[in-house]
Scaffold this active site. Sequence first.
Site, short mmCIF file in Angstrom:
data_model
loop_
_atom_site.label_atom_id
_atom_site.label_comp_id
_atom_site.label_asym_id
_atom_site.label_seq_id
_atom_site.Cartn_x
_atom_site.Cartn_y
_atom_site.Cartn_z
N CYS A 86 -1.11 0.74 -10.33
CA CYS A 86 -1.94 0.32 -9.51
C CYS A 86 -3.58 0.61 -9.91
O CYS A 86 -4.28 0.27 -10.27
CB CYS A 86 -1.84 0.78 -8.11
SG CYS A 86 -0.41 -0.10 -7.18
N ARG A 123 0.88 -1.10 0.00
CA ARG A 123 0.05 -0.10 -0.19
C ARG A 123 0.77 1.15 -0.04
O ARG A 123 0.62 2.12 0.67
CB ARG A 123 -0.96 0.26 1.39
CG ARG A 123 -1.67 -1.26 1.34
CD ARG A 123 -2.57 -1.25 3.01
NE ARG A 123 -3.76 -0.86 2.68
CZ ARG A 123 -4.33 -0.34 3.60
NH1 ARG A 123 -4.06 -0.31 4.83
NH2 ARG A 123 -5.74 0.21 3.53
N ARG A 160 -18.25 18.69 2.75
CA ARG A 160 -18.33 17.25 2.49
C ARG A 160 -17.89 17.06 1.22
O ARG A 160 -18.30 15.98 0.73
CB ARG A 160 -19.87 16.76 3.06
CG ARG A 160 -19.90 16.90 4.52
CD ARG A 160 -21.37 16.36 4.62
NE ARG A 160 -22.17 17.20 4.29
CZ ARG A 160 -22.79 18.35 4.91
NH1 ARG A 160 -21.99 18.80 6.04
NH2 ARG A 160 -23.51 19.07 4.60
N LYS A 172 -7.56 -4.17 -1.21
CA LYS A 172 -6.65 -3.59 -2.21
C LYS A 172 -7.23 -2.80 -3.41
O LYS A 172 -6.83 -1.84 -3.78
CB LYS A 172 -5.65 -4.39 -2.46
CG LYS A 172 -4.65 -4.28 -3.33
CD LYS A 172 -3.68 -3.08 -3.18
CE LYS A 172 -2.80 -2.82 -4.28
NZ LYS A 172 -1.76 -1.57 -3.88
N ARG A 198 -9.83 5.81 -6.13
CA ARG A 198 -9.36 6.82 -6.49
C ARG A 198 -9.62 6.78 -7.97
O ARG A 198 -9.58 7.99 -8.66
CB ARG A 198 -7.67 6.67 -6.42
CG ARG A 198 -7.19 6.69 -5.04
CD ARG A 198 -6.98 7.94 -4.55
NE ARG A 198 -5.95 8.60 -5.53
CZ ARG A 198 -5.41 9.89 -5.47
NH1 ARG A 198 -6.06 10.81 -4.61
NH2 ARG A 198 -4.48 10.18 -6.00
#
Length: 434
Positions: A265, A159, A251, A211, A218
């Site tokens: 990744c 990570r 928020r 994972k 993202r």
Amino acid sequence: MKQLDTIGTKQKKINKICVIGLGYIGLPTASMLANHGYSVVGVDIDKKRVEAIKNEELIIDEQGLMTLVKGAINSGNLKVKVEPEEADAFIICVPTPLKKEGGAPKCDLTYVLSAVENIKPHLKDGNLVLIESTIPPKTTEMIYNLIDKDIYMAYCPERVLPGKILKELVENDRIIGGINEESAELAKEIYESFVDGNIYLTNSTTAEMVKLMENTYRDVNIALANEFAKVCNEMDVNVWDAINLANKHPRVNILNPGPGVGGHCISIDPWFIVEKSKNADLIKRARELNDNMPKYVCNLIVEEFKKLNIDNPKVSIFGVTYKGNVDDTRESPAKKVIECLLSNNFEVSIYDPHAKIFEYPLNKLEDCISNSDCIIVLTDHDEFKNFEKDDISEISKLMRNKIVIDTRNVLNHNIWKESGFEVKLLGDGTTWSV
């Protein structure tokens, strides 16, 4: 599932570890373990890489890594080889690239399965096999069932962020998923020797999913930002200003757009979920949107140059690594942008102060900009952020036309404009006409 009841407690003690794969994750991990007292054998099938490590010559540009590797080797605790040997634990840190054979891309497990086959002759009952490579859900269980021995097995995904690998290896929380509770606990013994962050135990499939979820989160949010950039181009709005104001909401935290998503990744892992699930529609759409951003950026550039009527246009690419201040070009969107420009008969030159290896030739700054019509910034290196007026003035003297296209909002636009450049910003509908 194989039973491990007959394995005695003394056999669980880990003293010697064999790390398979000495790339961005394997080499730091092997060195870290060796520096924390384990006897470690680092294994890589690339003979040149093994020899380079033995000679303390690293091709990975990572702050502090050379010192860590030297310390591990000089302590006598780290040896590097091209073949595995017997150990108490085996950690697999090999690549899992995409396999593109029509339809949606899938995970290529070739390297992982090859690593498993290579360690099989050295496995004994009671050994621990750990996988750190990113893999689709249920892969750990599948591999466990392929190994016909009474072993422990767990999944503990890396990570870490390139550029901060050593810091994050120690400080980040770790997730360990065992094929049973005993496997997870045994794996924890290894990681708690150097991890300062929290260590959470779960089952292997949950750990695999965690994972993938982290990187998919993202990717989906970057896709949203990229879609906002495309919409703002239509609406005569500067997306960067709009995002900044929207993020004033307590928020809301919209990420920044860009020319695409790269790295080993975020640009790959979401496909592993799509491969295994019929319900990953949003994930698939986000991945496709991000994959298509390089072509979108290229098309903007092509249309802009049609208006300028420049014969045999030359463009200078600034930055081909997938993110700023690293040397990693894996899955970089720059490659797709360059391919698209070449297919549209642009002459392309490339400058990147960090990249060492790329599919196309890398140039010195002066050669890259000489007689160029346009600079296209694709990576947010600090070197580009820190250009001063005198630097830009010297760049200006070498160029045929003075246009700069900033896809990362990294430049000081006012200084470039003062030096006579026309500045265009991705997602700024006030400077692009679409």
